[in-house]
Motif scaffolding. Structure first.
Motif, mmCIF file in Angstrom:
data_model
loop_
_atom_site.group_PDB
_atom_site.id
_atom_site.type_symbol
_atom_site.label_atom_id
_atom_site.label_comp_id
_atom_site.label_asym_id
_atom_site.label_seq_id
_atom_site.Cartn_x
_atom_site.Cartn_y
_atom_site.Cartn_z
ATOM 1 N N TYR B 35 0.834 -1.189 0.000
ATOM 2 C CA TYR B 35 0.000 0.000 0.000
ATOM 3 C C TYR B 35 0.875 1.248 0.000
ATOM 4 C CZ TYR B 35 -4.229 -2.604 1.453
ATOM 5 O OH TYR B 35 -5.316 -3.452 1.518
ATOM 6 N N GLN B 37 0.545 5.400 1.221
ATOM 7 C CA GLN B 37 -0.267 6.344 1.969
ATOM 8 C C GLN B 37 0.286 7.749 1.775
ATOM 9 O OE1 GLN B 37 -0.402 5.830 6.271
ATOM 10 N NE2 GLN B 37 -2.487 6.642 6.354
ATOM 11 N N GLU B 41 -4.411 10.917 4.042
ATOM 12 C CA GLU B 41 -5.231 9.968 3.305
ATOM 13 C C GLU B 41 -5.080 8.569 3.894
ATOM 14 O OE1 GLU B 41 -6.563 12.945 0.908
ATOM 15 O OE2 GLU B 41 -7.208 10.834 0.791
ATOM 16 N N GLY B 42 -6.008 7.688 3.520
ATOM 17 C CA GLY B 42 -5.855 6.303 3.894
ATOM 18 C C GLY B 42 -4.954 5.591 2.904
ATOM 19 N N PRO B 43 -4.464 4.411 3.257
ATOM 20 C CA PRO B 43 -3.605 3.654 2.340
ATOM 21 C C PRO B 43 -4.371 3.240 1.086
ATOM 22 C CG PRO B 43 -3.467 2.799 4.584
ATOM 23 C CD PRO B 43 -4.616 3.754 4.550
ATOM 24 N N PHE B 88 3.594 0.780 2.761
ATOM 25 C CA PHE B 88 3.386 -0.256 3.756
ATOM 26 C C PHE B 88 3.254 -1.612 3.073
ATOM 27 C CE2 PHE B 88 2.780 2.160 7.577
ATOM 28 C CZ PHE B 88 2.228 3.357 7.171
#
Lengths: 114, 113
Positions: B35, B37, B41-43, B88
Motif C-alpha cells: 500500500y 499512503q 489519506e488512507g492507504p 506499507f
C-alpha cells in the motif's frame, strides 16, 4: 459516495471524555474494518464486521473501546474515558465480502487527546 | 501481536533513481499486499501477491512474494516526485472468517528533485 468516508476528520478532546468516530463504507460492501495508526507506525487491527455482527473483536485494546454497525452500513467506534495514549489516526476500511477481497480505506480520523 | 519487519524505515533519493524496500515475517501469509499512503489519506493498494514466488508488475512498480511465504519486496523504477509517501507492506490471512491484515511499520520515501 464513491469511497469510504469518515467523520470527523480531526477530533481534539480532553482526557476522560468519550468520543465517537463514524465510518460510512462503500455502498454494498458487507465487510468493514477498523484500524488504528499511531504516529510513525503501521496500522493496527481493531475490529471487523461482517454485516452487523463482529466475529472478531480481538484487536480492541481495552474495554473502553467498542464499536457497532447498523443496517449493514454505517459503523461507529466509541472510545470511553479517553486517555492520551489513545491519540492516533483511526482508519476504517470496507470490502465487498470478507474472504480475499481488497480492503478500501477511508481518509481516517485524527484523534488528539489532551 | 504479529508484526512485519519492514525496511528501510526511510529513504532519501534523487528523482530518477530506483527504490527497493522489503518485508519479512516469522509467520506465513497467504497473500502479500503493498500500500501507499499520502499525507491525510488512507492507504491505497498498489499491488497484491497471491502465490509464493509470484512476481507482479504495475507500471514502474514490481513486487515479489517470497518462496517461503514469509517475505516480499517492492521495487520502484525511475522514481518521480509523486512517488513520495509512505509505503506499507501487509500480510493477509483468513482468521475466524475475517481477512486479517498485519502491516509493516512503513517506509517513508522522500525524493529530491
Amino acid at each position: 459516495g464513491a469511497g469510504v468516508s469518515q467523520s470527523p476528520s480531526n477530533k481534539v478532546t480532553e482526557k476522560g471524555k468519550d468520543v465517537e468516530l463514524r465510518c460510512d463504507p462503500i455502498s454494498g460492501h458487507t465487510a468493514l474494518y477498523w484500524y488504528r495508526q499511531s504516529l510513525g507506525q503501521g496500522l493496527e487491527f481493531l475490529i471487523y464486521f461482517q454485516g452487523n455482527s463482529a466475529p472478531d473483536k480481538s484487536g480492541l485494546p481495552s474495554d473502553r473501546f467498542s464499536a457497532e454497525r447498523t443496517g449493514g452500513s454505517v459503523s461507529t467506534l466509541t472510545i470511553q474515558r479517553t486517555q492520551q495514549e489513545d491519540s492516533a489516526v483511526y482508519l476504517c476500511a470496507s470490502s465487498p465480502g470478507s474472504r480475499g477481497d481488497t480492503q478500501y480505506f477511508g481518509p481516517g480520523t485524527r484523534l488528539t487527546v489532551l | 501481536g504479529q508484526q512485519l519487519n519492514q525496511s528501510p524505515q526511510s529513504m532519501f533519493i534523487q528523482e530518477g533513481e530506483d527504490v527497493s524496500m522489503n518485508c519479512t515475517s516469522s509467520s506465513i501469509f497467504n497473500t502479500w499486499l503493498w500500500y501507499k499512503q499520502d499525507p491525510g489519506e488512507g492507504p491505497v493498494l498498489l499491488i497484491a501477491l497471491y502465490k509464493a514466488g509470484e512476481l507482479t508488475s504495475n507500471g514502474r512498480l514490481t513486487a515479489q512474494f517470497g518462496i517461503t511465504r514469509k517475505d516480499s519486496f517492492l521495487n520502484i523504477s525511475a522514481s518521480i516526485p509523486s512517488d513520495v509517501g509512505i509505503y506499507f507492506c501487509a500480510g493477509q490471512t483468513l482468521l475466524r472468517g475475517a481477512q486479517k491484515l498485519v502491516f509493516g511499520q512503513g517506509t517513508r520515501l522522500t525524493i529530491n528533485p
